[in-house]
Every structure is written in C-alpha cells, then in structure tokens.
Design an enzyme around this catalytic site. Structure first.
Site, short mmCIF file in Angstrom:
data_model
loop_
_atom_site.label_atom_id
_atom_site.label_comp_id
_atom_site.label_asym_id
_atom_site.label_seq_id
_atom_site.Cartn_x
_atom_site.Cartn_y
_atom_site.Cartn_z
N HIS A 233 0.86 -1.17 0.00
CA HIS A 233 0.00 0.00 0.00
C HIS A 233 0.90 1.23 0.00
O HIS A 233 0.81 2.06 -0.88
CB HIS A 233 -0.96 -0.02 1.20
CG HIS A 233 -1.94 1.12 1.20
ND1 HIS A 233 -2.93 1.26 2.13
CD2 HIS A 233 -2.06 2.19 0.38
CE1 HIS A 233 -3.64 2.36 1.86
NE2 HIS A 233 -3.12 2.94 0.83
N GLU B 97 0.79 8.04 -3.86
CA GLU B 97 1.74 7.64 -2.81
C GLU B 97 2.98 8.53 -2.81
O GLU B 97 3.52 8.87 -1.76
CB GLU B 97 2.13 6.16 -3.00
CG GLU B 97 1.00 5.18 -2.69
CD GLU B 97 0.49 5.28 -1.25
OE1 GLU B 97 1.31 5.33 -0.31
OE2 GLU B 97 -0.74 5.32 -1.07
N HIS C 34 3.24 10.81 0.38
CA HIS C 34 4.20 10.22 1.33
C HIS C 34 5.66 10.32 0.87
O HIS C 34 6.54 10.63 1.66
CB HIS C 34 3.84 8.75 1.56
CG HIS C 34 2.44 8.55 2.03
ND1 HIS C 34 2.04 8.86 3.32
CD2 HIS C 34 1.34 8.09 1.39
CE1 HIS C 34 0.74 8.60 3.43
NE2 HIS C 34 0.29 8.13 2.29
#
Ligand code: NAG
Ligand code: NAG
Ligand code: NAG
Ligand code: NAG
Ligand code: NAG
Length: 271
Positions: free
Chosen positions: A60, A113, A117
């Site tokens: 993930h 992502e 992040h």
C-alpha cells in the site's frame, strides 16, 4: 495555567511542529491483501481487479510517520510525480505495488503515494527521488514477505478456514519482533450473515536502517476492549474483530453472495 496544562503543551509542541517541518521518526510500511481491499471497494465507490500476476501481499505504501500521528504528508508540492522516472520498475510495480482500483488511472495510485508520502521521505539517501523511494518499497515487500511471515505462524490463505486476531498478531510478531497494526474489511449479505476479511497489515520500520521497530501506541491500541462485540479501532475506518475469527481467503478469491462461499471468479476458473 496549571502545571499539567503546561506539561501537555510541552508534550504536544513537537507534534504541532512536525506538521510544519515534515519531521518523522519512523516509517509505516503497509501491505495489502487484495481480496480484503477489493471487498471494501464498493464502499469506497470503486471497482477492483486483481491481475493474474499478483500472487502475494501487495504494497500500500511506505509512509514517513511521526509518533502515532497520521503524517507528515504532502511535504513538497513542487516535486511532481513523473512516471518516466520509475518506468524501469513497471513490471515489479504491477506485480507488487499494483493499483487494484481498475476504475482509476493506472498511475494514479503511485502518483498519490509519491505526492502524499514520498515527498516527505526526501531527507534519506535510500528514499531520495522517485526511483529510490519506489525501489525501497519494493525491497521492503520482499524483505518483510507477509505471506511467508504469516504462513510461518500457521496462518495461510484459505476459502474456509478462519483465523483469530491473536493468531495474526502472533505470526507477524514472531517474524518482526513487534505487534503490527491489522485492518479488516467487512461484507454483509442480504440475510444478515457477515464476514470480516483481513485487508491490510502495517509494520513500523526504523528510519536509520529499515529494520522493524515498535509501532507507537501499539501496545495499548492493539488490546481494545474485552466485551463481546468490541472492535479494535485503527487509523482507518476498517477494523478487525477480536472476539471471533475472520477470513483470509486465497488471492483473487471473491465472496459469492449467493452461496456465502469464497470462490475464484468465473473468468479465472480453469486458468
Ligand atoms: C474492473 O475489474 C472488474 C473485475 O475483474 C471487471 O468486471 C470490470 O469490467 C473492470 N472494469 C474496468 C473499468 O476495467
Ligand atoms: C521541494 O522540491 C524542489 C524540487 O526538487 C526543491 O528545489 C526544493 O528545495 C524542495 N523544497 C523543500 C522545502 O524541500
Ligand atoms: C499502556 O497502558 C498502560 C496502562 O494504562 C500504561 O501504563 C502504559 O504506559 C501504556 N503503554 C503505552 C505504550 O502506551
Ligand atoms: C475477558 O474478560 C473475561 C471475563 O471478564 C475474562 O474471563 C477473560 O480472561 C478476558 N479475556 C482477555 C483476553 O482479557
Ligand atoms: C445467509 O446466506 C448464506 C448464503 O446463502 C448462507 O450460507 C447462510 O447460512 C445464510 N444465513 C442465514 C442466517 O440464513
């Protein structure tokens, strides 16, 4: 201001600050079990597809995390996602870091992502730039092979067998030394029969050498209540029941809502 309020302020100050500076003290490495993710897809208003080459727990994300906060996130808006920088990883990304929501653009998951992040992990040589960041995620998925860790603890995918929260926790802890965070999806049939499926397992990794560390708060947050019907509350909306067992169906299996059984979808039978 009384003494305790003062202490609280002092204690919270670094947390408040981290929102501004993008500081973090560990990584959360989150791996998904595709059948669990897909079970939740309708609730998330998505359609889901697990490609043939996907055969194990998928990534993930690799998330810079400060304490038990969710974040930091979105640390540098000028670092736009550029797929060409990770095109050399495409085959591995499709296998181990796939976008399971097939109603969204293929690259949108990686873009998300990275922007949310990856841009926060630019202080470390191992995760600087897209190529390093995504390579590190892929490496962690091989190193902390969730299918293997669970199976070493006796927890293997099955259409029928159910496992307890304790079995999942113990299996991961036996490999990493620390309690993970576990999340579940929930399916309810028309006649009221319901199922929980494991959908995600998160471990915490050191910022210095990417070895497992204790997840902040896991000691207590993982205990939950001790009344029947109480659930572990986790960062997401999902939860896993602690007082009855839940499903870990084989990859690509889906729940047949007529029979209440986990089965291979028609288009995969005989392949
Ligand atoms: C997504 O995958 C599902 C399940 O495999 C399939 O039925 C559906 O047609 C796919 N949708 C798109 C937009 O590709
Ligand atoms: C954000 O990224 C840009 C482009 O890589 C870089 O020049 C800039 O220094 C970064 N800003 C911060 C605050 O790190
Ligand atoms: C967990 O809870 C106990 C009892 O409330 C407390 O003493 C301990 O410090 C807590 N541990 C963590 C890691 O929060
Ligand atoms: C839960 O509570 C029951 C009754 O109070 C007790 O017998 C049992 O040992 C408790 N279980 C756990 C895991 O704490
Ligand atoms: C609900 O339906 C499923 C699937 O047909 C069946 O397995 C289950 O026994 C039913 N439950 C109840 C309470 O009727």
């Amino acid at each position: 201001m009384d003494h305790y309020a003062m202490l609280l302020l002092v204690a919270l100050f670094p947390l408040v600050c981290s929102r501004w500076t993008g500081e973090y003290d560990h990584f959360t490495f989150a791996q998904s079990w595709p059948p669990g993710v897909c079970a939740d897809a309708p609730r998330e208003h998505h359609t889901c597809h697990v490609d043939k080459q996907v055969t194990t727990w998928t990534i993930h994300g690799l998330w810079p995390t400060q304490g038990s906060e969710i974040g930091p996130h979105d640390c540098n808006s000028s670092m736009k996602f550029d797929f060409s920088k990770i095109a050399s990883l495409q085959k591995d990304l499709l296998t181990f870091w796939p976008n399971l929501y097939n109603d969204t653009e293929l690259e949108s998951f990686w873009s998300h992502e990275w922007t949310k992040h990856g841009t926060c992990a630019q202080d470390l040589p191992e995760t600087t730039g897209e190529l390093n960041y995504f390579s590190k995620g892929l490496e962690m998925n091989q190193k902390y092979d969730m299918l293997k860790m669970l199976s070493a603890g006796g927890v293997t995918p099955s259409p029928t067998e159910q496992y307890s929260y304790k079995q999942f926790m113990a299996a991961v802890k036996q490999s990493t030394g620390f309690d993970p965070n576990i999340e579940c999806s929930y399916i309810k049939l028309d006649n009221g029969t319901d199922f929980h499926l494991v959908s995600e397992i998160e471990i915490c990794l050191s910022k210095t050498d990417f070895t497992p560390v204790a997840c902040p708060g896991s000691e207590n947050s993982s205990k939950g209540g001790n009344q029947s019907g109480s659930y572990k509350t986790v960062k997401s909306q999902s939860n896993c029941p602690q007082h009855y067992n839940f499903n870990y169906p084989p990859i690509q299996y889906v729940l047949n809502r007529k029979t209440g059984m986990f089965e291979l979808p028609d288009d995969l039978i005989g392949r």
